[in-house]
Structure formats: structure tokens, C-alpha cells
Design an enzyme around this catalytic site. Structure first.
Site, PDB file in Angstrom:
ATOM      1  CE  LYS A 151     -12.657 -48.088   1.111  1.00  0.00           C
ATOM      2  NZ  LYS A 151     -14.116 -48.240   1.247  1.00  0.00           N
ATOM      3  CB  THR A 192     -20.826 -48.202   3.290  1.00  0.00           C
ATOM      4  OG1 THR A 192     -20.412 -47.681   2.018  1.00  0.00           O
ATOM      5  CG2 THR A 192     -20.887 -47.028   4.258  1.00  0.00           C
ATOM      6  CD  GLU A 200     -16.879 -51.747  -2.435  1.00  0.00           C
ATOM      7  OE1 GLU A 200     -17.257 -50.984  -1.526  1.00  0.00           O
ATOM      8  OE2 GLU A 200     -15.735 -52.218  -2.519  1.00  0.00           O
TER       9      GLU A 200
END
Length: 200
Positions: A131, A73, A45
Site C-alpha cells: 500500500k 487501520t 474495507e
């Protein structure tokens, strides 16, 4: 769960490691990403904190279809919409972002939401993959405790995961691990080789 989301989840499971490429500029991020992929990384990512991330996602999604590419993010619907328009295959947030869920759902894309408590992780895991962030706060023992009450939950460990301890997290039941600067700084090729040796 849509077939597209299920497919991305399966590709992430097979990858086992999804590096986070967070750099000060797009050129450095691109160079790091190329080194990772050249040495066998199949999923990673970029992050929305890297200037120029949209062009990175656009070019990588166009030129490297074999890579499972996400954007990290993701903290707002606007970022999510821009990431998906650029070609991101999955979205990652460091915390719960209920306002982003409709964007991901409408596009049929995986949203990996961060959490620390069992309640937060359950909510995220029920949507596909959770996560655990920051993972180092509770450590591997905490992950095992969470999985004891959420058996079968897909939990990605992020934050404090290193090249040298990644195998321990995976052995403890992490669905995958995400490693940032410990993998992407210095000799990236050597770091990847050491990682692969460790996780088998």
C-alpha cells in the site's frame, strides 16, 4: 503464497477500486457500504477506527459473501485477530506491522502493509500487495519511479486518490486504488457512476 491469498489478490485486481469506508458510526458505515455494493463495487474495507466495526464485518461477511471484505487501520495483532474472527478476508495497515504478519500467515489471509519508501514497498509487495501511503506525497510520478525499480510489484495507491484521478493512478501502474471520503461522501451513487465512467 497460499491459494486463499492468491484468490483474494486476484479478486482485488479485478475490482481495481477498493473503497475505504471510514465513518463516525457503524450505521453510517453500513449505509455507505450498501450504496457502494448496490452500484457495483465488489471489494471494500471497513476500518478499525469506526466504532462497532466488528459487528459490521461479521454481518457483511455472513450476508454478502459475494463481496471481498477487508478491514483497514489494522495496527496490532489484537485487531488483526478480531478482524479475522469476524470474517475479514484481508487486512490493511497504513504502515509496516511485522508483529501482525504471523497472525495473517497463520490464518492464510492477505495482509496489505503500507509504505512510502522503495524499501518498505518492496517488503510489503513481496508478501502480496503493498500500500503506497500517503500516495499524494509523491504523486503519480513517484509511483512510476518506484515501479521502475520494482517492476511487477503489486502496489495499491491510497491517500489523495480521488474519483477524478483514479484512472491516472491505474494507468500509471497502480495494482488498485483505494478511495475514501471523495467517494463515500455526498451522493455516493453519483460518485460511483463518475468513477466507473473515468476508469472504463
Amino acid at each position: 503464497m497460499s491459494p486463499a491469498v492468491a484468490d483474494v489478490i486476484e479478486r482485488l485486481r479485478l475490482a481495481r477500486v477498493t473503497p475505504t469506508v471510514r465513518e463516525a458510526d457503524a450505521d453510517t458505515a453500513d449505509r455507505v457500504a450498501r450504496t457502494l455494493v448496490d452500484h457495483g463495487i465488489t471489494a471494500f474495507e471497513f476500518t478499525a477506527t469506526t466504532p462497532g466495526w466488528e459487528k459490521l464485518v461479521e454481518s457483511w461477511s455472513r450476508d454478502a459473501p459475494q463481496v471481498t471484505l477487508g478491514l483497514g487501520t489494522v495496527t496490532s495483532p489484537g485487531i488483526a485477530e478480531r478482524a479475522l474472527a469476524a470474517g475479514a478476508q484481508f487486512l490493511v495497515s497504513p504502515f509496516q506491522v511485522p508483529e501482525v504478519r504471523p497472525v495473517a500467515d497463520a490464518a492464510g489471509k492477505l495482509l496489505v502493509e503500507g509504505g512510502l519508501t522503495p524499501s518498505e514497498l518492496r517488503i510489503a509487495a513481496d508478501r502480496g500487495v503493498a500500500k503506497l501511503f500517503p500516495a499524494h506525497v509523491g504523486g503519480i510520478t513517484y509511483l512510476k519511479s518506484v515501479l521502475s525499480v520494482l517492476p511487477g510489484a503489486r502496489i495499491a495507491a491510497t491517500g489523495g486518490v480521488t474519483v477524478d484521478n483514479a484512472a491516472q493512478w491505474l494507468d500509471a501502474g497502480a495494482f488498485l486504488v483505494s478511495i475514501g471520503s471523495d467517494l463515500t461522501k455526498g451522493d455516493v451513487a453519483a460518485n460511483v457512476a463518475r468513477l466507473r465512467e473515468g476508469i472504463g
